[in-house]
Motif scaffolding. Structure first.
Motif, PDB file in Angstrom:
ATOM      1  N   THR A  40      46.543  24.898  -9.605  1.00 40.20           N
ATOM      2  CA  THR A  40      45.964  24.933  -8.261  1.00 40.20           C
ATOM      3  C   THR A  40      44.840  25.957  -8.150  1.00 40.20           C
ATOM      4  OG1 THR A  40      48.064  24.209  -7.339  1.00 40.20           O
ATOM      5  CG2 THR A  40      46.507  25.208  -5.812  1.00 40.20           C
ATOM      6  N   LYS A  41      45.037  27.130  -8.704  1.00 39.90           N
ATOM      7  CA  LYS A  41      44.007  28.172  -8.641  1.00 39.90           C
ATOM      8  C   LYS A  41      42.730  27.715  -9.353  1.00 39.90           C
ATOM      9  CE  LYS A  41      42.948  32.925  -9.785  1.00 39.90           C
ATOM     10  NZ  LYS A  41      43.128  33.968 -10.759  1.00 39.90           N
ATOM     11  N   GLN A  42      42.891  27.123 -10.538  1.00 37.86           N
ATOM     12  CA  GLN A  42      41.740  26.643 -11.293  1.00 37.86           C
ATOM     13  C   GLN A  42      41.017  25.519 -10.553  1.00 37.86           C
ATOM     14  OE1 GLN A  42      44.029  25.761 -14.813  1.00 37.86           O
ATOM     15  NE2 GLN A  42      43.092  27.454 -15.951  1.00 37.86           N
ATOM     16  N   LYS A  43      41.774  24.635  -9.902  1.00 37.06           N
ATOM     17  CA  LYS A  43      41.151  23.559  -9.128  1.00 37.06           C
ATOM     18  C   LYS A  43      40.340  24.121  -7.974  1.00 37.06           C
ATOM     19  CE  LYS A  43      44.464  19.934 -10.215  1.00 37.06           C
ATOM     20  NZ  LYS A  43      45.574  19.102  -9.769  1.00 37.06           N
ATOM     21  N   CYS A  44      40.868  25.128  -7.287  1.00 31.44           N
ATOM     22  CA  CYS A  44      40.135  25.755  -6.179  1.00 31.44           C
ATOM     23  C   CYS A  44      38.848  26.404  -6.686  1.00 31.44           C
ATOM     24  CB  CYS A  44      41.011  26.786  -5.473  1.00 31.44           C
ATOM     25  SG  CYS A  44      42.349  26.054  -4.522  1.00 31.44           S
ATOM     26  N   LEU A  61      32.927  26.269  -7.280  1.00 33.06           N
ATOM     27  CA  LEU A  61      31.797  26.225  -8.204  1.00 33.06           C
ATOM     28  C   LEU A  61      30.943  24.982  -7.961  1.00 33.06           C
ATOM     29  CD1 LEU A  61      30.345  27.416 -10.677  1.00 33.06           C
ATOM     30  CD2 LEU A  61      31.932  26.151 -12.100  1.00 33.06           C
ATOM     31  N   CYS A  62      31.586  23.829  -7.812  1.00 31.38           N
ATOM     32  CA  CYS A  62      30.846  22.588  -7.556  1.00 31.38           C
ATOM     33  C   CYS A  62      30.106  22.642  -6.217  1.00 31.38           C
ATOM     34  CB  CYS A  62      31.784  21.390  -7.580  1.00 31.38           C
ATOM     35  SG  CYS A  62      32.411  21.013  -9.226  1.00 31.38           S
ATOM     36  N   GLU A  83      24.927  23.166  -3.278  1.00 30.98           N
ATOM     37  CA  GLU A  83      24.116  23.881  -2.290  1.00 30.98           C
ATOM     38  C   GLU A  83      22.890  24.519  -2.921  1.00 30.98           C
ATOM     39  OE1 GLU A  83      26.855  26.567  -0.446  1.00 30.98           O
ATOM     40  OE2 GLU A  83      27.720  24.998   0.811  1.00 30.98           O
ATOM     41  N   TYR A  84      22.895  24.663  -4.231  1.00 26.58           N
ATOM     42  CA  TYR A  84      21.790  25.291  -4.950  1.00 26.58           C
ATOM     43  C   TYR A  84      20.621  24.372  -4.926  1.00 26.58           C
ATOM     44  CZ  TYR A  84      19.201  27.557  -8.703  1.00 26.58           C
ATOM     45  OH  TYR A  84      18.247  28.197  -9.434  1.00 26.58           O
TER      46      TYR A  84
END
Length: 101
Positions: free
Chosen positions: A85-89, A94-95, A100-101
């Protein structure tokens, strides 16, 4: 003296890259303790186990057994489903930042 196979060396590298312990991966796959570590002694996995392990790490079975030098990752969905779950968040954030970049 143990004879590490190409399969075990690639498995060991994938475990290290995952940032997880081999015991944690065994639990996640529903394997008994030391099931993956036992491959260090030159035993090759069954066809079913080979597919389970390749799906878990998102690589092809051919890569794991040394028939192919490229890992050719499997679909991104398989990779995402392996994350905790932490890695998915973190991945979602990041995505979002990339978009937004």
């Amino acid at each position: 003296m143990t004879k590490e196979t190409l399969f075990y060396n690639r498995l060991k590298r994938l475990v290290q890259q995952s940032g997880k312990s081999i015991n944690q991966i065994e639990r996640e796959l529903g394997y008994s303790r030391n099931a993956l570590h036992n491959y260090k002694n030159g035993v090759e996995p069954s066809g079913t186990r080979l597919i389970e392990i390749s799906n878990y790490f998102g690589v092809t079975p051919e890569y794991l057994i040394g028939k192919d030098s490229q890992s050719y990752t499997l679909p991104l969905k398989n990779f995402f489903n392996r994350l905790n779950t932490k890695q998915k968040c973190e991945m979602i954030i990041l995505c979002k930042d990339w978009l937004e970049y």
